[in-house]
Design a protein around this motif. Sequence first.
Motif, PDB file in Angstrom:
ATOM      1  N   ASP A  89       0.802  -1.216   0.000  1.00 46.44           N
ATOM      2  CA  ASP A  89       0.000   0.000   0.000  1.00 46.44           C
ATOM      3  C   ASP A  89       0.839   1.272   0.000  1.00 46.44           C
ATOM      4  O   ASP A  89       0.343   2.339   0.329  1.00 46.44           O
ATOM      5  CB  ASP A  89      -0.992   0.002   1.159  1.00 46.44           C
ATOM      6  N   PRO A  92      -0.794   3.693  -2.789  1.00 47.66           N
ATOM      7  CA  PRO A  92      -2.071   4.289  -2.353  1.00 47.66           C
ATOM      8  C   PRO A  92      -1.924   5.241  -1.165  1.00 47.66           C
ATOM      9  O   PRO A  92      -2.636   6.242  -1.082  1.00 47.66           O
ATOM     10  CB  PRO A  92      -2.921   3.077  -1.974  1.00 47.66           C
ATOM     11  N   ARG A 100      -6.377   7.980  -5.430  1.00 45.00           N
ATOM     12  CA  ARG A 100      -6.560   6.658  -4.827  1.00 45.00           C
ATOM     13  C   ARG A 100      -7.825   5.998  -5.358  1.00 45.00           C
ATOM     14  O   ARG A 100      -7.860   4.790  -5.607  1.00 45.00           O
ATOM     15  CB  ARG A 100      -6.653   6.822  -3.306  1.00 45.00           C
TER      16      ARG A 100
END
Length: 182
Positions: A89, A92, A100
Amino acid sequence: MAGQRNVTAVYVSSSPFLRLVSTISMLAGWCSAAMIVAAVGITCQMIFIRFVLNGSTVWQTEAVVYLMVAATLIGLSYVQRLRGHVNVDLIPLALPKKARMILVFVTLSVSLLIVAIMLFYGYKFWQFAWERGWRSDTVWGIKLWIPYLSIPVGFGLLFLQLIADLVAVIIGAEEPFGIEDV
């Protein structure tokens, strides 16, 4: 950490579709776990027959292999439901919310495409085994459509779960990648 969250909080929504898919995925997870337990039990039985009773085994190895493969495929939707797949992640987390959101749509769309292809060819493979009456080349000679059925079922359940993930983001029941703005 951003990726960690309470599993029960995922899909707490008034959407009947999300609740239904969640229930199906949880049921698939339980079935997958039962197949793993059965495979372990059969392995123990096989060891006892071979090494304690000094007997031969006919079906056990093949059954364990088919059960483990089926457990893996059937459990895909459950693992996706719990966000248990490998996740990086970093990107993001660095993106603003709008970017996102775009990334989650791209990611889920590509995932849906790949899973749809696997589902299609998995179904064709299962259908081919069904129509041709394929049997394994072992003494047990199981009809191969039975274990091969786990391919389209597993990918079908994963496809359904990915659609539910997309719907959850669209209706706001879940944040993209589960990352809340700070």
